[in-house]
Write a protein that holds these residues in place. Structure first.
Motif, PDB file in Angstrom:
ATOM      1  N   ASN A  47       6.882  15.744  -8.739  1.00 41.49           N
ATOM      2  CA  ASN A  47       6.141  16.784  -8.033  1.00 41.49           C
ATOM      3  C   ASN A  47       5.328  16.235  -6.868  1.00 41.49           C
ATOM      4  N   TYR A  48       5.355  14.917  -6.696  1.00 44.77           N
ATOM      5  CA  TYR A  48       4.499  14.275  -5.713  1.00 44.77           C
ATOM      6  C   TYR A  48       5.299  13.620  -4.592  1.00 44.77           C
ATOM      7  N   ALA A  49       4.919  13.933  -3.352  1.00 46.60           N
ATOM      8  CA  ALA A  49       5.397  13.140  -2.224  1.00 46.60           C
ATOM      9  C   ALA A  49       4.639  11.817  -2.255  1.00 46.60           C
ATOM     10  N   MET A  50       5.307  10.764  -1.816  1.00 49.47           N
ATOM     11  CA  MET A  50       4.730   9.424  -1.915  1.00 49.47           C
ATOM     12  C   MET A  50       4.691   8.744  -0.556  1.00 49.47           C
ATOM     13  N   ALA A  51       3.758   7.827  -0.414  1.00 49.49           N
ATOM     14  CA  ALA A  51       3.630   7.106   0.849  1.00 49.49           C
ATOM     15  C   ALA A  51       3.108   5.701   0.594  1.00 49.49           C
ATOM     16  N   TRP A  52       3.367   4.829   1.558  1.00 49.35           N
ATOM     17  CA  TRP A  52       2.799   3.485   1.577  1.00 49.35           C
ATOM     18  C   TRP A  52       1.883   3.362   2.793  1.00 49.35           C
ATOM     19  N   PHE A  53       0.757   2.708   2.566  1.00 48.64           N
ATOM     20  CA  PHE A  53      -0.182   2.391   3.628  1.00 48.64           C
ATOM     21  C   PHE A  53      -0.456   0.899   3.570  1.00 48.64           C
ATOM     22  N   ARG A  54      -1.012   0.361   4.640  1.00 46.90           N
ATOM     23  CA  ARG A  54      -1.400  -1.041   4.641  1.00 46.90           C
ATOM     24  C   ARG A  54      -2.680  -1.230   5.443  1.00 46.90           C
ATOM     25  N   GLN A  55      -3.402  -2.276   5.058  1.00 46.24           N
ATOM     26  CA  GLN A  55      -4.629  -2.602   5.772  1.00 46.24           C
ATOM     27  C   GLN A  55      -4.717  -4.110   5.916  1.00 46.24           C
ATOM     28  N   ALA A  56      -4.753  -4.554   7.152  1.00 50.16           N
ATOM     29  CA  ALA A  56      -4.891  -5.977   7.463  1.00 50.16           C
ATOM     30  C   ALA A  56      -6.372  -6.299   7.625  1.00 50.16           C
ATOM     31  N   PRO A  57      -6.752  -7.559   7.434  1.00 52.88           N
ATOM     32  CA  PRO A  57      -8.160  -7.945   7.577  1.00 52.88           C
ATOM     33  C   PRO A  57      -8.705  -7.566   8.952  1.00 52.88           C
ATOM     34  N   GLY A  58      -9.850  -6.880   8.939  1.00 57.40           N
ATOM     35  CA  GLY A  58     -10.490  -6.519  10.184  1.00 57.40           C
ATOM     36  C   GLY A  58      -9.863  -5.359  10.921  1.00 57.40           C
ATOM     37  N   LYS A  59      -8.861  -4.739  10.311  1.00 58.66           N
ATOM     38  CA  LYS A  59      -8.181  -3.616  10.957  1.00 58.66           C
ATOM     39  C   LYS A  59      -8.278  -2.360  10.096  1.00 58.66           C
ATOM     40  N   GLU A  60      -8.034  -1.231  10.733  1.00 61.04           N
ATOM     41  CA  GLU A  60      -8.051   0.027   9.999  1.00 61.04           C
ATOM     42  C   GLU A  60      -6.771   0.171   9.175  1.00 61.04           C
ATOM     43  N   ARG A  61      -6.862   0.937   8.121  1.00 58.91           N
ATOM     44  CA  ARG A  61      -5.699   1.225   7.305  1.00 58.91           C
ATOM     45  C   ARG A  61      -4.708   2.042   8.121  1.00 58.91           C
ATOM     46  N   LYS A  88       7.346  -9.967   9.632  1.00 59.16           N
ATOM     47  CA  LYS A  88       6.650 -10.645  10.710  1.00 59.16           C
ATOM     48  C   LYS A  88       5.226 -10.975  10.253  1.00 59.16           C
ATOM     49  N   PRO A  89       4.603 -11.973  10.854  1.00 59.62           N
ATOM     50  CA  PRO A  89       3.213 -12.280  10.479  1.00 59.62           C
ATOM     51  C   PRO A  89       2.287 -11.068  10.600  1.00 59.62           C
ATOM     52  N   GLU A  90       2.548 -10.212  11.545  1.00 57.11           N
ATOM     53  CA  GLU A  90       1.697  -9.026  11.710  1.00 57.11           C
ATOM     54  C   GLU A  90       1.891  -7.991  10.609  1.00 57.11           C
ATOM     55  N   ASP A  91       2.839  -8.212   9.725  1.00 52.92           N
ATOM     56  CA  ASP A  91       2.990  -7.333   8.559  1.00 52.92           C
ATOM     57  C   ASP A  91       2.043  -7.737   7.426  1.00 52.92           C
ATOM     58  N   THR A  92       1.358  -8.856   7.599  1.00 49.47           N
ATOM     59  CA  THR A  92       0.413  -9.309   6.576  1.00 49.47           C
ATOM     60  C   THR A  92      -0.680  -8.270   6.368  1.00 49.47           C
ATOM     61  N   ALA A  93      -0.848  -7.845   5.118  1.00 56.06           N
ATOM     62  CA  ALA A  93      -1.815  -6.794   4.796  1.00 56.06           C
ATOM     63  C   ALA A  93      -1.814  -6.547   3.294  1.00 56.06           C
ATOM     64  N   ILE A  94      -2.770  -5.750   2.872  1.00 57.41           N
ATOM     65  CA  ILE A  94      -2.725  -5.191   1.519  1.00 57.41           C
ATOM     66  C   ILE A  94      -1.979  -3.867   1.605  1.00 57.41           C
ATOM     67  N   TYR A  95      -0.932  -3.737   0.802  1.00 52.21           N
ATOM     68  CA  TYR A  95      -0.100  -2.536   0.800  1.00 52.21           C
ATOM     69  C   TYR A  95      -0.463  -1.679  -0.413  1.00 52.21           C
ATOM     70  N   THR A  96      -0.700  -0.407  -0.147  1.00 52.18           N
ATOM     71  CA  THR A  96      -1.131   0.514  -1.194  1.00 52.18           C
ATOM     72  C   THR A  96      -0.253   1.757  -1.184  1.00 52.18           C
ATOM     73  N   CYS A  97       0.112   2.203  -2.369  1.00 55.89           N
ATOM     74  CA  CYS A  97       0.879   3.446  -2.432  1.00 55.89           C
ATOM     75  C   CYS A  97      -0.056   4.616  -2.729  1.00 55.89           C
ATOM     76  N   ALA A  98       0.400   5.788  -2.323  1.00 54.53           N
ATOM     77  CA  ALA A  98      -0.407   7.000  -2.496  1.00 54.53           C
ATOM     78  C   ALA A  98       0.496   8.163  -2.858  1.00 54.53           C
TER      79      ALA A  98
END
Length: 124
Positions: A31-45, A87-97
């Protein structure tokens, strides 16, 4: 209630691949749509990818289009994020929602439930 637990993060060299998983428990996952988000140090999610309840519709951020693939298995109550050509710029914490809606959209604040995140580090 829906509990979301991410796994699959780690350290990988540039050009490598990882597959993230987000396992759900509780209410009806389909029943839920799902998504992935990421947040790198010093950057917005930022939004990464989303998938509709039936998996018939997917969307991606321009920065990952062609490299990442989102998928879901409603029987296993799991959503995946296959990440290739990292890529190095993909470095982040990845969170599902999860969002109680047919489609997710791109807003973090639209989520009804969120996981704790998994760290992805890409070395150059």
């Amino acid at each position: 209630q829906v509990q979301l637990v991410e796994s699959g993060g780690g350290l990988v060299q540039a050009g490598g691949s990882l597959r993230l998983s987000c396992a759900a428990s509780g209410r009806t996952f389909s029943n839920y749509a799902m998504a992935w988000f990421r947040q790198a140090p010093g950057k917005e999610r930022e939004f990464v990818a989303a998938i509709s309840v039936s998996a018939g519709h997917t969307s991606y951020a321009d920065s990952v289009k062609g490299r990442f693939t989102i998928a879901r298995d409603n029987a296993k109550k799991t959503v995946y994020l296959q990440m290739n050509s990292l890529k190095p710029e993909d470095t982040a914490i990845y969170t599902c929602a999860a969002r109680s809606s047919k489609f997710y959209g791109t807003s973090w604040y639209a989520s009804d439930y969120r996981g704790q995140g998994t760290q992805v580090t890409v070395s150059s």
